[in-house]
Design a protein around this motif. Structure first.
Motif, PDB file in Angstrom:
ATOM      1  N   GLU A 282       0.924  -1.163  -0.007  1.00 49.79           N
ATOM      2  CA  GLU A 282      -0.012   0.034   0.145  1.00 49.79           C
ATOM      3  C   GLU A 282       0.826   1.097  -0.005  1.00 49.79           C
ATOM      4  OE1 GLU A 282      -3.700  -0.027   2.204  1.00 49.79           O
ATOM      5  OE2 GLU A 282      -2.741   1.694   3.607  1.00 49.79           O
TER       6      GLU A 282
ATOM      7  N   HIS B   9       1.760   5.382   0.068  1.00 55.71           N
ATOM      8  CA  HIS B   9       1.339   6.666   0.614  1.00 55.71           C
ATOM      9  C   HIS B   9       2.198   7.657   0.356  1.00 55.71           C
ATOM     10  CE1 HIS B   9      -1.188   4.670   4.011  1.00 55.71           C
ATOM     11  NE2 HIS B   9      -1.015   3.783   3.371  1.00 55.71           N
TER      12      HIS B   9
ATOM     13  N   ASP C 174      -2.166   4.903  -3.263  1.00 57.48           N
ATOM     14  CA  ASP C 174      -3.459   4.585  -2.575  1.00 57.48           C
ATOM     15  C   ASP C 174      -3.826   5.617  -1.544  1.00 57.48           C
ATOM     16  OD1 ASP C 174      -3.578   1.498  -3.300  1.00 57.48           O
ATOM     17  OD2 ASP C 174      -1.452   1.739  -2.445  1.00 57.48           O
ATOM     18  N   TRP C 175      -2.769   6.219  -1.037  1.00 56.43           N
ATOM     19  CA  TRP C 175      -3.199   7.501  -0.009  1.00 56.43           C
ATOM     20  C   TRP C 175      -2.234   8.705  -0.546  1.00 56.43           C
ATOM     21  CZ3 TRP C 175      -5.706   7.425   4.951  1.00 56.43           C
ATOM     22  CH2 TRP C 175      -6.624   6.389   5.037  1.00 56.43           C
TER      23      TRP C 175
ATOM     24  N   ARG D 241     -10.044   2.216 -10.237  1.00 55.70           N
ATOM     25  CA  ARG D 241      -9.356   2.112  -9.027  1.00 55.70           C
ATOM     26  C   ARG D 241     -10.471   2.696  -7.682  1.00 55.70           C
ATOM     27  NH1 ARG D 241      -3.430   3.418  -7.935  1.00 55.70           N
ATOM     28  NH2 ARG D 241      -3.926   1.716  -6.156  1.00 55.70           N
TER      29      ARG D 241
END
Length: 243
Positions: free
Chosen positions: A89, A91, A109-110, A131
């Motif tokens: 993930e 960021h 993702d972030w 997404r």
């Protein structure tokens, strides 16, 4: 910026070292949770991997780490390509530049550093349809430092409201990078201010449950004041390469 690469990839000793470092950091987080009556595993660890080679990220992943934070876009893109087979993930924690929003929207993702509405609009427009919504934290500048990004506290409510109207963008919470402070009491003050700001803005439909705050030097203070995610780099990976 290209991805820094050591002359030799980490061998078994380096992999074991990163695993041991991760274990120590996780133990420190768990101990702070207990000391401050926080629920077990209520604080997530974001391993800040900027300026670290992909082999170190691979070693951290092998030790159970999934969340990684990057500040430099081109460096991150190269590492993402090399590590594409891993369930990671990503960021983005660096300053956002208008000419780089598309790549951020497509590849991360972030985002933890959102503080300009024009960037929010571009990220929402450029997020691929296939997404999930881009998860974002609003950066708040609690110490009025001109060298740091972030909104003043008084501007956050209007900004969050504006972001709620943007498709493919999900505002999850707040982030801050306070000025260094010498004592635990001094360190806790800005984190307490961020938590209180979040509490004032949160609603059942918009809980703003993420407080992205705290690094190695102020980890204890951040957890004491309600951090849900801490950003740790050197303590996980060792010193960053200088060349």
């Amino acid at each position: 910026m290209t991805t820094p690469r050591p002359n030799d990839p980490p061998g078994e000793d380096a992999t074991a070292d990163i695993a041991a470092r991760l274990q120590r950091v996780r133990a420190e987080i768990a101990a702070a949770e207990r000391r401050h009556a926080r629920p077990t595993r209520s604080v997530a660890l974001l391993a800040v991997s900027k300026r670290q080679g992909p082999d170190k990220i691979r070693a951290a992943h092998a030790a159970g780490q999934r969340l990684f934070g990057e500040s430099y876009l081109q460096e991150a893109i190269e590492k993402q390509a090399e590590l594409a087979e891993l369930d990671l993930e990503w960021h983005f924690i660096g300053r956002i530049q208008g000419n780089k929003t598309r790549a951020i929207a497509e590849r991360f993702d972030w985002v933890h550093s959102l503080c300009e509405l024009r960037h929010a609009r571009r990220l929402a427009e450029q997020r691929p349809d296939g997404r999930p919504p881009l998860q974002v934290c609003i950066q708040v500048n609690l110490s009025s430092e001109s060298s740091k990004g972030g909104l003043p506290p008084g501007a956050v409510a209007e900004f969050v409201n504006a972001c709620e109207d943007l498709p493919r963008l999900a505002v999850r919470g707040l982030m801050t990078l306070p000025a260094p402070a010498g004592t635990l009491t001094e360190q806790r003050a800005p984190f307490r201010a961020l938590r209180r700001l979040r509490d004032a803005l949160a609603t059942p439909a918009r809980p703003l449950e993420v407080l992205s705050m705290g690094m190695s030097d102020d980890l204890e203070a951040a957890i004491a004041e309600g951090a849900t995610l801490v950003r740790i780099g050197t303590a996980v990976f060792g010193p960053r390469p200088t060349a």
